[in-house]
Design an enzyme around this catalytic site. Structure first.
Site, PDB file in Angstrom:
ATOM      1  N   GLU A 232       0.867  -1.179   0.000  1.00  0.00           N
ATOM      2  CA  GLU A 232       0.000   0.000   0.000  1.00  0.00           C
ATOM      3  C   GLU A 232       0.904   1.230   0.000  1.00  0.00           C
ATOM      4  OE1 GLU A 232      -3.151   0.135  -0.423  1.00  0.00           O
ATOM      5  OE2 GLU A 232      -3.598  -2.003  -0.274  1.00  0.00           O
ATOM      6  N   CYS A 267      -1.819   9.117   2.299  1.00  0.00           N
ATOM      7  CA  CYS A 267      -1.477   8.519   1.003  1.00  0.00           C
ATOM      8  C   CYS A 267      -2.471   8.886  -0.093  1.00  0.00           C
ATOM      9  CB  CYS A 267      -1.362   7.010   1.131  1.00  0.00           C
ATOM     10  SG  CYS A 267      -2.862   6.207   1.751  1.00  0.00           S
TER      11      CYS A 267
END
Length: 498
Positions: A232, A267
Site C-alpha cells: 500500500e 497517502c
C-alpha cells in the site's frame, strides 16, 4: 516484562529487561507462531470472532489514550483521530462480525462434462503466519485494519508499527499484549534493525504500508522466499477541477481531503490540482476564503491542523517550497514554524511540471495548481506520470466524467469529492503500478490473507477406460469431444462419425 527492540529499561525497580531483537530472535518468534498456528485453533470461526471482538474492545475502551498518543505523535486533532482512526476501524470490525461466517463458507462451483460425475468447491483457508508493517501517518488505523483482516482470515500475525510514531507504537504493543491471544498475535517495536530482522524470515504474506522506496526493499526481501506481498504505497494523486461546477463546494471538499487529513500527510491526499487557465484564479480565490474559514487568519496557531511529523520531513517540504521554480508561485500561505514543526496550508499557482514539487509525492500541506488550456488535457497530464493511488475529478460534464473514468488508471477514482471512497467497505482499496499492489477493506481484507483452495470431489463410480492406455483412434476422438465440451461431438465420436 521483556521488551523487544526498545530501550525501555526501568532498572531493578520495575523488573523490566531489554533484549535486542535480531535475526535470531525473529526466527524464534516465527517458529513459535508457526507451532501455534499448527494447532489449528485459528481456523475456527469462534477463535476469529473472539479476537476481532477483543481488538474492537481494546480500541473502544482506550479511545482517550489513542487520542492522546496521536496528539503526541502528530498533534492530530481529536476529531480526525475519532473519525478516521477509531471510527473507521470500528466500522471494519462491525463488517467482519456481520459477514465473517458467510465469507468462510466454501463456494460451490460448476464442473465440466470431462469430470462427470463430480462436484467442486473453492475453500478459503488461512495463509499461515503473516507480517504487517505499518505506517506513521495513521498509526492506529493502518496497523489494526490489516491485522484484523488477517485475524478474520485465520492467520497468526506479527505487527511492526512505525517507530516514527513512538507513542502510538508503544500503545499498540500494550493493547495487543493485554487484549489479544499472544499465542498467535504479537507486536515487535523498533526501527530499521528490527524491520530488517523480520524481513529476513520466511512469511506466508507481508503487508506493507508506506513509501515506494521501502516498498522495493520489502518486495526484494519477500522474493527470496517467494513470499506474496501487499504493498500500500502512494503517489501524486491529482484533482481535476472543471469550470462548470460549484467552486465553493469543490474547494471545501478539496480542503477536507488535503488539510483535513493529517495536514496533507495521507497517502490519498490530493497532491496537485489541474484546471484551466481561466478557472485557476477563481479557484484560488475560493480556496483562500474557505481556508481562512477553516483555519483562521493564522493557521500556524490552529488546533485543527496536524503538525509535520519530524524535522526531516519538515526539511524535505521546505526544500520543495524553496525551489527557485516555485518560490515565487505562492498564492496563499507559505508560513512555517520550524521549532513547532508547523507549515500552513499553502496553495501554489502555475507551478512548472519540471519543478521539484511535481517530481515526488508531496505528503504535506503544499498544494500546487497547474493549468491547461482545455480541461480534457488533464487526462494526458495524469497519464504522463506514474499511476496514482487516487484520482479526483470535479465536473458536471457527463461526457468528460465518462472519459476520465475510462482513461485514467489509478488505485481508485472519485467524482465530485475527495478521499470518501476510502470508507466504502464494498470497494477495494489499493494501488496500481507504482502506487501499490493488492487491496483490502471489507471482504477484500479477508481475501488478502486467504488462499482460495480448489477442491474437486469424485466417487469411484463412472470410471471409464477412455483415459487409460492403450490409446485408440476412438479414444482420441472422444477425448477431443470431451475437452471441447460438446454433447453432439461426443455422440459423433461414439458412432465414429468425423
Amino acid at each position: 516484562m521483556l521488551v523487544y527492540g526498545t530501550i525501555t529499561m526501568a532498572g531493578a525497580e520495575s523488573g523490566s529487561q531489554k533484549k535486542v531483537f535480531d535475526a535470531e530472535a525473529a526466527s524464534f518468534l516465527v517458529k513459535e507462531l508457526r507451532e501455534s498456528f499448527g494447532s489449528g485453533r485459528t481456523r475456527s470461526y469462534e477463535w476469529r470472532v473472539s479476537q476481532v471482538k477483543a481488538l474492537l474492545k481494546a480500541v473502544v475502551e482506550n479511545e482517550d489514550q489513542i487520542v492522546d498518543a496521536l496528539r503526541s505523535d502528530l498533534a492530530k486533532p481529536p476529531l480526525e483521530t475519532v473519525v478516521y482512526e477509531v471510527g473507521m476501524f470500528k466500522n471494519s470490525c462491525e463488517v467482519i462480525l456481520k459477514e465473517l461466517k458467510h465469507w468462510m463458507v466454501p463456494e460451490k462451483v460448476k464442473t465440466s462434462i470431462s469430470t462427470f460425475p463430480s462436484s467442486a468447491e473453492i475453500v478459503p483457508e488461512p495463509l499461515g503466519v503473516v507480517l504487517v508493517i505499518s505506517a506513521w501517518n495513521y498509526p492506529i488505523l493502518l496497523s489494526l485494519d490489516p491485522v484484523v483482516g488477517a485475524i478474520a482470515a485465520g492467520n497468526a500475525v506479527v505487527l511492526k508499527p512505525s517507530e516514527i510514531a513512538p507513542a502510538s507504537s508503544s500503545l499498540l504493543a500494550k493493547l495487543i499484549e493485554k487484549y489479544m491471544d499472544n499465542s498467535f498475535i504479537r507486536v515487535v517495536e523498533g526501527a530499521v534493525d528490527e524491520t530488517t530482522a523480520l524481513l529476513q524470515q520466511k512469511w506466508d504474506k507481508i503487508f506493507y504500508t508506506g513509501n515506494g522506496k521501502v516498498g522495493r526493499i520489502v518486495m526484494t526481501a519477500a522474493a527470496k522466499h517467494l513470499t506474496p506481498v501487499v504493498l500500500e504505497l502512494g503517489g501524486k494523486s491529482p484533482v481535476v477541477v472543471d469550470s462548470n461546477i460549484n467552486l465553493k463546494v469543490a474547494a471545501r471538499r478539496i480542503i477536507s481531503g488535503k488539510w483535513g487529513l493529517n495536514n496533507g500527510q495521507a497517502c490519498i491526499s490530493p497532491d496537485y490540482i489541474i484546471t484551466t487557465k481561466d478557472c485557476a484564479p477563481k479557484l484560488v480565490d475560493v480556496l483562500k476564503t474557505e481556508l481562512e474559514n477553516c483555519y483562521g487568519k493564522n493557521p500556524l496557531e490552529s488546533e485543527d491542523l496536524s503538525r509535520i511529523v519530524s524535522s526531516n520531513h519538515f526539511a524535505r517540504l521546505s526544500k520543495l517550497l524553496n525551489d527557485d521554480k516555485v518560490s515565487g508561485k505562492i498564492a496563499y500561505g507559505g508560513e512555517k514554524d520550524e521549532k513547532k514543526l508547523r507549515i500552513a496550508p499553502t496553495v501554489l499557482l502555475d507551478v512548472p511540471q519540471d519543478s521539484l514539487i511535481m517530481g515526488e509525492e508531496i505528503f504535506g500541506p503544499l498544494l500546487p495548481i497547474i493549468t491547461v488550456n482545455k480541461v480534457e488535457e488533464s487526462i494526458d497530464v495524469i497519464n504522463s506520470g506514474s499511476k496514482p493511488l487516487a484520482a479526483y475529478i470535479f465536473t458536471n460534464n457527463k461526457k468528460f466524467k465518462e472519459q476520465f473514468v475510462k482513461n485514467v488508471s489509478a488505485g481508485g477514482l472519485l467524482v465530485n469529492d475527495t478521499v470518501l471512497h476510502l470508507v466504502v467497505h464494498t470497494l477495494p482499496f489499493g494501488g496500481v503500478g507504482e502506487s501499490g499492489m493488492g487491496a483490502y477493506h471489507g471482504k477484500f481484507s479477508f481475501d488478502a490473507f486467504t488462499h482460495k483452495k480448489a477442491v474437486l470431489y469424485r466417487s469411484f463410480a463412472g470410471d471409464a477406460s477412455l483415459r487409460y492406455p492403450p490409446y485408440t483412434d476412438t479414444k482420441l476422438r472422444l477425448m477431443k469431444a470431451l475437452i471441447g465440451g460438446s454433447i453432439i461431438g461426443i455422440i459423433r465420436a461414439l458412432f465414429g462419425w468425423s
